[in-house]
Scaffold this active site. Sequence first.
Site, short mmCIF file in Angstrom:
data_model
loop_
_atom_site.label_atom_id
_atom_site.label_comp_id
_atom_site.label_asym_id
_atom_site.label_seq_id
_atom_site.Cartn_x
_atom_site.Cartn_y
_atom_site.Cartn_z
N GLU A 35 0.90 -1.23 -0.02
CA GLU A 35 -0.15 0.14 0.03
C GLU A 35 0.87 1.05 -0.09
O GLU A 35 1.89 1.45 0.84
CB GLU A 35 -0.99 -0.04 1.14
CG GLU A 35 -2.38 0.51 0.98
CD GLU A 35 -2.94 -0.60 0.07
OE1 GLU A 35 -3.19 -0.55 -1.15
OE2 GLU A 35 -3.46 -1.89 0.68
N GLY A 138 -16.43 4.63 -3.19
CA GLY A 138 -15.96 5.24 -2.02
C GLY A 138 -15.47 3.97 -0.78
O GLY A 138 -15.10 4.36 0.48
N SER A 142 -11.55 0.74 -5.82
CA SER A 142 -11.33 1.14 -7.11
C SER A 142 -12.28 1.19 -8.08
O SER A 142 -12.22 0.92 -9.11
CB SER A 142 -9.99 0.46 -7.67
OG SER A 142 -9.06 0.56 -6.87
N SER A 143 -13.43 1.80 -7.67
CA SER A 143 -14.70 1.97 -8.30
C SER A 143 -14.32 3.07 -9.75
O SER A 143 -14.49 2.70 -10.63
CB SER A 143 -15.71 2.66 -7.81
OG SER A 143 -15.39 3.66 -7.17
N SER A 144 -13.19 3.93 -9.22
CA SER A 144 -12.80 4.73 -10.40
C SER A 144 -11.96 3.84 -11.63
O SER A 144 -12.31 4.29 -12.69
CB SER A 144 -12.10 6.13 -9.74
OG SER A 144 -10.97 5.44 -9.01
N ASP A 188 -4.15 0.57 -9.47
CA ASP A 188 -5.68 0.25 -9.38
C ASP A 188 -5.92 0.26 -11.06
O ASP A 188 -6.71 -1.30 -11.47
CB ASP A 188 -6.54 1.36 -9.07
CG ASP A 188 -6.17 1.78 -7.36
OD1 ASP A 188 -5.51 0.87 -6.89
OD2 ASP A 188 -6.59 2.80 -7.20
N TYR A 240 -4.04 11.78 1.17
CA TYR A 240 -3.24 11.10 0.30
C TYR A 240 -2.05 12.13 -0.20
O TYR A 240 -0.91 11.37 -0.43
CB TYR A 240 -4.31 10.58 -0.84
CG TYR A 240 -3.51 9.54 -1.72
CD1 TYR A 240 -4.05 8.45 -1.69
CD2 TYR A 240 -2.88 9.96 -2.84
CE1 TYR A 240 -3.42 7.24 -2.60
CE2 TYR A 240 -2.54 9.17 -3.80
CZ TYR A 240 -2.47 7.69 -3.56
OH TYR A 240 -1.94 6.88 -4.75
C1 GLA Z 1 -5.29 4.26 -4.17
C2 GLA Z 1 -4.43 4.87 -5.51
C3 GLA Z 1 -3.54 3.77 -5.61
C4 GLA Z 1 -2.62 3.48 -4.49
C5 GLA Z 1 -3.37 3.03 -3.33
C6 GLA Z 1 -2.46 2.88 -2.00
O1 GLA Z 1 -5.91 3.15 -4.35
O2 GLA Z 1 -5.40 4.80 -6.45
O3 GLA Z 1 -2.58 4.20 -6.78
O4 GLA Z 1 -1.47 4.43 -4.13
O5 GLA Z 1 -4.38 4.22 -2.99
O6 GLA Z 1 -1.78 1.80 -2.27
#
Ligand code: GLA
Length: 398
Positions: A35, A138, A142-144, A188, A240
């Site tokens: 992560e 949310g 990774s819905s985006s 993602d 972030y």
């Molecule tokens: C989000 C970001 C990824 C990654 C993770 C953390 O999902 O979209 O690129 O940085 O956080 O690992």
Amino acid sequence: MTTTDDAATALFTELTGCAPAGVWSAPGRVNLIGEHTDYNDGFVLPFAIPHRTVAAVGPRDDRRIRVASTFADEPVEVAIDELAELFPTPTGKAPAVPEWAAYPLGVAWALRQAEGASDAVITGAGLDIAIASDVPVGAGLSSSAAIEGATASALNELWEAGLDRIALARVGRRAENEAVGAPTGIMDQMASMLGEPDAAIFLDCRSLDANLVPVGIAEAGLAILVMDTRVKHAHSTGGYGERRAACERGAAIMGVPSLRDVSVDDLPRAEELMDDVTFRRVRHVVTENQRVLDTVRVLREEGARAIGDLLVASHASMRDDFEISVPELDTAVEAALAAGAIGARMTGGGFGGAAIALIEQDAVQHVTDAVNAAFAASSFTAPVIFTVTPSAGAHRDA
Ligand code: GLA
């Protein structure tokens, strides 16, 4: 055709009065481990989940793009030639279109300029795009990236761009970074494009070399539980970007291009050179990279049952060093472990979203009940808990 395919197709038909030229879909992801390592040129080990976003798409003859979605009231329509005026979104500003529409329109914008795309993209037809999804929004799943992957796959074909999956992942990331304005890495999008059933993707985020690692969860009699805390996060604001900046600061102090170039053995020197907060951010990334390498080795040599401690150590590092966990995530992880999970950790960017637990297949109900009870005892909103299996990446459905 899945029910999400049907929903996207029905929306397309409602919008245009005709059938789409095709239907494409791409999944969300869970990250097994690794992560905040992706934007540090490091290692990640995500897998695609069964939840998917679907884009039903068809051409139109007026060089306009209209996007509609089952989760928005109104479609958004722009001229193709206007895209270059809308994007990139200035840093710190909201996109010039509603945020959900910045994903597909950002993909169209980025695809038109993608390195290696055929000249045909420039004269590509206008499009109607109808989007439906069963990826929770949310939740850190990774819905985006799923919207980006479905749209990029559709446009790649309809505009005859000729890009491969890695190039399409880059297009998705560019849309996310420059159209939506979220300073994320590429994990993602790569997971969503490259996912395969029963495998995790061991990705080197510097070279973008991707190797499939069989996870053998079901064979080992195990399951992966997703515990969505329903604490919503957004990576276009706040924490972030701050974490990312701290990593860049740490790399600069160490005199290296990125934290990928710092090893566990370098940590004592790092501790001498930097303030405590920066050091702890650095220590998370450096040890997390090592944990990804260790997890891949252990999965290959001993199997999924042996990775529990690495997952637990990853969570502790995110909670204590990187400080991206929240009480709901810690509660989910602790309750799952107390109920017998082999390992558990928050997954995704943090500040909310979901945690995962690696558990015995026959313990799904028991762990679910325990996590629900722990949330109730803390008066947290009830979580949403479900199992996932590693699944296929983006593809054309119809
Ligand atoms: C989000 C970001 C990824 C990654 C993770 C953390 O999902 O979209 O690129 O940085 O956080 O690992």
